[in-house]
Scaffold this active site. Structure first.
Site, PDB file in Angstrom:
ATOM      1  N   CYS A 140      11.411  -6.637  -6.808  1.00 24.86           N
ATOM      2  CA  CYS A 140      12.834  -6.526  -6.446  1.00 24.86           C
ATOM      3  C   CYS A 140      13.722  -7.291  -7.421  1.00 24.86           C
ATOM      4  CB  CYS A 140      13.043  -7.038  -5.026  1.00 24.86           C
ATOM      5  SG  CYS A 140      12.245  -8.630  -4.685  1.00 24.86           S
ATOM      6  N   HIS A 220      18.246 -11.804  -1.977  1.00 21.00           N
ATOM      7  CA  HIS A 220      18.234 -12.778  -3.068  1.00 21.00           C
ATOM      8  C   HIS A 220      19.639 -12.808  -3.683  1.00 21.00           C
ATOM      9  CE1 HIS A 220      13.845 -12.673  -3.122  1.00 21.00           C
ATOM     10  NE2 HIS A 220      13.830 -11.395  -3.445  1.00 21.00           N
TER      11      HIS A 220
HETATM   12  P1  NAD Z   1       3.848  -5.972   3.766  1.00 23.83           P
HETATM   13  O1  NAD Z   1       2.893  -7.034   4.134  1.00 23.83           O
HETATM   14  O2  NAD Z   1       5.143  -5.869   4.489  1.00 23.83           O
HETATM   15  O3  NAD Z   1       3.152  -4.549   3.864  1.00 23.83           O
HETATM   16  C1  NAD Z   1       1.849  -4.318   3.381  1.00 23.83           C
HETATM   17  C2  NAD Z   1       1.144  -3.380   4.336  1.00 23.83           C
HETATM   18  O4  NAD Z   1      -0.138  -3.065   3.799  1.00 23.83           O
HETATM   19  C3  NAD Z   1       0.916  -3.999   5.712  1.00 23.83           C
HETATM   20  O5  NAD Z   1       1.238  -3.038   6.696  1.00 23.83           O
HETATM   21  C4  NAD Z   1      -0.584  -4.326   5.723  1.00 23.83           C
HETATM   22  O6  NAD Z   1      -1.143  -4.256   7.020  1.00 23.83           O
HETATM   23  C5  NAD Z   1      -1.103  -3.197   4.854  1.00 23.83           C
HETATM   24  N1  NAD Z   1      -2.425  -3.424   4.253  1.00 23.83           N
HETATM   25  C6  NAD Z   1      -3.060  -4.603   4.063  1.00 23.83           C
HETATM   26  N2  NAD Z   1      -4.258  -4.371   3.463  1.00 23.83           N
HETATM   27  C7  NAD Z   1      -4.352  -3.037   3.260  1.00 23.83           C
HETATM   28  C8  NAD Z   1      -5.339  -2.189   2.701  1.00 23.83           C
HETATM   29  N3  NAD Z   1      -6.478  -2.662   2.192  1.00 23.83           N
HETATM   30  N4  NAD Z   1      -5.104  -0.850   2.676  1.00 23.83           N
HETATM   31  C9  NAD Z   1      -3.945  -0.327   3.164  1.00 23.83           C
HETATM   32  N5  NAD Z   1      -2.977  -1.096   3.736  1.00 23.83           N
HETATM   33  C10 NAD Z   1      -3.185  -2.435   3.764  1.00 23.83           C
HETATM   34  O7  NAD Z   1       4.086  -6.135   2.203  1.00 23.83           O
HETATM   35  P2  NAD Z   1       5.334  -5.628   1.372  1.00 23.83           P
HETATM   36  O8  NAD Z   1       6.419  -6.635   1.476  1.00 23.83           O
HETATM   37  O9  NAD Z   1       5.617  -4.199   1.712  1.00 23.83           O
HETATM   38  O10 NAD Z   1       4.784  -5.765  -0.118  1.00 23.83           O
HETATM   39  C11 NAD Z   1       3.963  -4.749  -0.689  1.00 23.83           C
HETATM   40  C12 NAD Z   1       4.043  -4.871  -2.197  1.00 23.83           C
HETATM   41  O11 NAD Z   1       5.404  -4.670  -2.588  1.00 23.83           O
HETATM   42  C13 NAD Z   1       3.651  -6.237  -2.770  1.00 23.83           C
HETATM   43  O12 NAD Z   1       3.085  -6.039  -4.056  1.00 23.83           O
HETATM   44  C14 NAD Z   1       4.974  -6.944  -2.908  1.00 23.83           C
HETATM   45  O13 NAD Z   1       4.955  -7.958  -3.879  1.00 23.83           O
HETATM   46  C15 NAD Z   1       5.854  -5.785  -3.336  1.00 23.83           C
HETATM   47  N6  NAD Z   1       7.281  -5.998  -3.061  1.00 23.83           N
HETATM   48  C16 NAD Z   1       7.701  -6.565  -1.907  1.00 23.83           C
HETATM   49  C17 NAD Z   1       9.055  -6.774  -1.704  1.00 23.83           C
HETATM   50  C18 NAD Z   1       9.560  -7.442  -0.463  1.00 23.83           C
HETATM   51  O14 NAD Z   1      10.567  -8.117  -0.533  1.00 23.83           O
HETATM   52  N7  NAD Z   1       8.952  -7.267   0.668  1.00 23.83           N
HETATM   53  C19 NAD Z   1       9.970  -6.364  -2.674  1.00 23.83           C
HETATM   54  C20 NAD Z   1       9.508  -5.720  -3.827  1.00 23.83           C
HETATM   55  C21 NAD Z   1       8.147  -5.556  -4.028  1.00 23.83           C
END
Ligand code: NAD
Length: 352
Positions: A140, A220
């Site tokens: 992000c 942020h």
């Molecule tokens: P999150 O924890 O909200 O969602 C991840 C999901 O994946 C959860 O539902 C979890 O149960 C599931 N999961 C866990 N292990 C798994 C597996 N082996 N197979 C399939 N599903 C599985 O995380 P998020 O915030 O959505 O982040 C995901 C990615 O996006 C990360 O790389 C993070 O750095 C990136 N990201 C997050 C944000 C943010 O602010 N949340 C912003 C930009 C990028």
């Protein structure tokens, strides 16, 4: 129609699934979940086919009364491309599975740049990822900085970027995150990982970033100073940023004095989940000072970045960029139109 699988249906995955579903050239094959929680229930209510990400946990779905369409491997095989939105590090673990089924995949910003064939930002390097197997849609904060850097570099050239990132402690649903009542230099040493991450998009850019964490979940906020290789007026820079399709230059009269008010506007504007897909740059913060060096100037501004949603349109564009189905301009227009990104945040007259 491009068949898209979503592996990991959390904060990012559920938003990407909804955005993909709105596209005229894409269909969601299904979404993979590890466990039957409220997000699994919502996915079922929305009519997404649910696939089990972990074989041993399948009985839990049956106990919760949730039907599964199959295993994650079947989802990967049936998809033209997979958006992997699993927690940081798990995307890298999944890479072998995508390779086995010869299905290209998009990983997210939490993964290391070394794991993938290329890093992606739609405004900055759309044309570089076509045909790649594993592409990372940058985080992000890196998305927010890249969208800002790209037009400034094209129009003026950049000598140096200095950005201080005041980062939300966690997302609203991340009950295990902090700080609760503190302000943390994070990391204490320089640079924060964001500067090197922006270099995965702009390899030659000189950039230093510092990070802080604060007890907030909304957005942020970036405090940015960019030394430009030109001496434009403040008004010219403001117009340049205002012309960018994923940048909202906030007019002073809207009275949006912080992230809380921005989120309120997003909710009032019926944005799904109160999401803000654009960089939000405070118009009155844009200031160009020309007392730097011959032909150079210093640009200052504040921008707010909605961590949960600015990467969502980027994931949609990355699908077309990897598969080579549309040009940069076409894809950004298609994505924005389908999501309602151009129209729905501020009143029309405020954007003119
Ligand atoms: P999150 O924890 O909200 O969602 C991840 C999901 O994946 C959860 O539902 C979890 O149960 C599931 N999961 C866990 N292990 C798994 C597996 N082996 N197979 C399939 N599903 C599985 O995380 P998020 O915030 O959505 O982040 C995901 C990615 O996006 C990360 O790389 C993070 O750095 C990136 N990201 C997050 C944000 C943010 O602010 N949340 C912003 C930009 C990028």
């Amino acid at each position: 129609m491009i068949q898209v699988g979503i592996n990991g249906y959390g904060t990012i995955g559920k938003r990407v699934a909804d955005a993909v579903r709105k596209q005229p050239d894409m269909e969601v094959v299904g979404v993979a979940k590890t466990r039957p929680n409220f997000e699994a229930s919502t996915a079922v209510d929305k009519g997404f086919d649910l696939y089990a990400a972990v074989e041993e946990r399948k009985p839990r779905f049956a106990e919760a009364g949730i039907d599964l369409a199959g295993d994650v491997e079947e989802l990967v095989e049936a998809s033209d491309i997979v958006v992997d939105a699993c927690p940081s590090g798990i995307g890298a673990d999944n890479a072998a599975m995508y390779e086995e089924y010869d299905t290209p995949a998009l990983l997210q910003g939490g993964e290391d740049a070394e794991v993938v064939d290329g890093s992606f930002n739609a405004r900055s390097n759309f044309d570089t990822v076509e045909g790649m197997n594993l592409v990372r849609v940058v985080s992000c904060n890196t998305t927010g900085l890249s969208r800002l850097v790209a037009p400034l570099q094209e129009a003026y050239g950049i000598e140096k970027v200095r950005a201080t990132l005041v980062r939300r402690g966690g997302d609203p649903a991340q009950t295990d995150r902090g700080p609760i009542n503190d302000i943390l230099p994070n990391p204490v040493g320089l640079p924060s990982h964001h500067g090197p991450d922006v270099n995965t998009i702009f390899p030659d850019l000189s950039i230093d970033t510092l990070g802080l964490k604060v007890p907030a979940t909304l957005m942020h906020t970036h405090s940015v100073n960019i030394t430009l290789d030109a001496d434009p007026s403040t008004e010219e820079v403001r117009e340049l940023l205002d012309d960018q399709r994923r940048t909202f230059v906030i007019p002073e009269w809207l009275g949006l004095d912080g992230a809380g008010a921005l989120k309120e506007l997003a909710q009032d504007s019926d944005r799904p989940r109160g999401d803000i897909w654009e960089n939000c740059v405070w118009g009155e913060s844009i200031t160009v000072q020309s007392d730097v060096g011959e032909g150079q100037s210093d640009l200052y501004l504040f921008q707010a970045i909605h961590q949960e949603s600015d990467v969502v349109p980027e994931n949609v564009d990355a699908i077309r960029a990897v598969l080579g189905t549309e040009s940069q301009e076409e894809s950004i227009a298609t994505t924005n139109d389908a999501m309602g990104l151009d129209e729905s945040l501020a009143p029309t007259e405020a954007r003119e």
